[in-house]
Motif scaffolding. Structure first.
Motif, mmCIF file in Angstrom:
data_model
loop_
_atom_site.group_PDB
_atom_site.id
_atom_site.type_symbol
_atom_site.label_atom_id
_atom_site.label_comp_id
_atom_site.label_asym_id
_atom_site.label_seq_id
_atom_site.Cartn_x
_atom_site.Cartn_y
_atom_site.Cartn_z
ATOM 1 N N ILE A 47 11.311 10.295 -9.464
ATOM 2 C CA ILE A 47 12.138 9.334 -10.199
ATOM 3 C C ILE A 47 11.796 9.369 -11.683
ATOM 4 O O ILE A 47 12.691 9.415 -12.538
ATOM 5 N N LEU A 48 10.524 9.377 -12.000
ATOM 6 C CA LEU A 48 10.094 9.427 -13.398
ATOM 7 C C LEU A 48 10.580 10.703 -14.082
ATOM 8 O O LEU A 48 11.097 10.668 -15.206
ATOM 9 N N ALA A 49 10.444 11.835 -13.400
ATOM 10 C CA ALA A 49 10.882 13.112 -13.969
ATOM 11 C C ALA A 49 12.394 13.111 -14.212
ATOM 12 O O ALA A 49 12.864 13.587 -15.252
ATOM 13 N N LEU A 50 13.156 12.555 -13.271
ATOM 14 C CA LEU A 50 14.606 12.485 -13.437
ATOM 15 C C LEU A 50 14.984 11.546 -14.582
ATOM 16 O O LEU A 50 15.913 11.829 -15.345
ATOM 17 N N GLN A 51 14.279 10.436 -14.712
ATOM 18 C CA GLN A 51 14.551 9.506 -15.813
ATOM 19 C C GLN A 51 14.269 10.162 -17.159
ATOM 20 O O GLN A 51 15.043 9.997 -18.112
ATOM 21 N N ASP A 54 5.149 8.306 -1.190
ATOM 22 C CA ASP A 54 5.654 7.322 -2.151
ATOM 23 C C ASP A 54 5.318 7.754 -3.576
ATOM 24 O O ASP A 54 6.145 7.617 -4.488
ATOM 25 N N ALA A 55 4.136 8.279 -3.755
ATOM 26 C CA ALA A 55 3.723 8.765 -5.076
ATOM 27 C C ALA A 55 4.610 9.928 -5.525
ATOM 28 O O ALA A 55 4.977 10.018 -6.709
ATOM 29 N N HIS A 56 4.973 10.804 -4.601
ATOM 30 C CA HIS A 56 5.841 11.929 -4.939
ATOM 31 C C HIS A 56 7.243 11.449 -5.297
ATOM 32 O O HIS A 56 7.868 11.974 -6.236
ATOM 33 N N ILE A 57 7.734 10.468 -4.566
ATOM 34 C CA ILE A 57 9.058 9.920 -4.865
ATOM 35 C C ILE A 57 9.043 9.266 -6.242
ATOM 36 O O ILE A 57 9.963 9.467 -7.043
ATOM 37 N N MET A 105 0.848 -1.180 0.000
ATOM 38 C CA MET A 105 0.000 0.000 0.000
ATOM 39 C C MET A 105 0.891 1.239 0.000
ATOM 40 O O MET A 105 1.708 1.430 0.878
ATOM 41 N N GLY A 106 0.763 2.060 -1.032
ATOM 42 C CA GLY A 106 1.579 3.248 -1.161
ATOM 43 C C GLY A 106 1.000 4.425 -0.396
ATOM 44 O O GLY A 106 -0.187 4.472 -0.085
ATOM 45 N N THR A 107 1.866 5.341 -0.093
ATOM 46 C CA THR A 107 1.456 6.557 0.594
ATOM 47 C C THR A 107 1.594 7.735 -0.365
ATOM 48 O O THR A 107 2.114 7.586 -1.474
ATOM 49 N N GLU A 108 1.128 8.863 0.093
ATOM 50 C CA GLU A 108 1.219 10.057 -0.748
ATOM 51 C C GLU A 108 2.677 10.395 -1.037
ATOM 52 O O GLU A 108 3.023 10.752 -2.160
#
Length: 79
Positions: free
Chosen positions: A13-17, A6-9, A1-4
């Motif tokens: 990561i996606l933006a950096l990739q 976790d979604a930001h992290i 279960m993800g947290t808010e």
């Protein structure tokens, strides 16, 4: 279960990739020949390295010492 957070992290990561891929594409299409003193090219290489290091940090498991495990790799102390 993800947290808010976790979604930001994951978003970070996606933006950096994406940014790293864009810089890699720009480096790949950079005109040749490239002199060793080409400031713009060296800047692109530096930014790509920064992005790679940031991604490495975000993806790395961090050891957080607790009273029961003071050093990484040590077992749980039982008394």
């Amino acid at each position: 279960m993800g947290t808010e957070y976790d979604a930001h992290i994951e978003a970070a990561i996606l933006a950096l990739q994406i940014a790293r891929q864009q810089i890699t594409d720009e480096i790949r299409s950079y005109p040749t020949p490239v002199a060793g003193c080409d400031v713009e090219y060296n800047s692109l290489l530096s930014k790509r390295t920064q992005l790679t290091r940031a991604l490495d940090v975000l993806n790395r498991e961090i050891f957080v010492p607790t009273p029961r495990t003071l050093t990484e790799g040590s077992g749980v102390e039982s008394r």
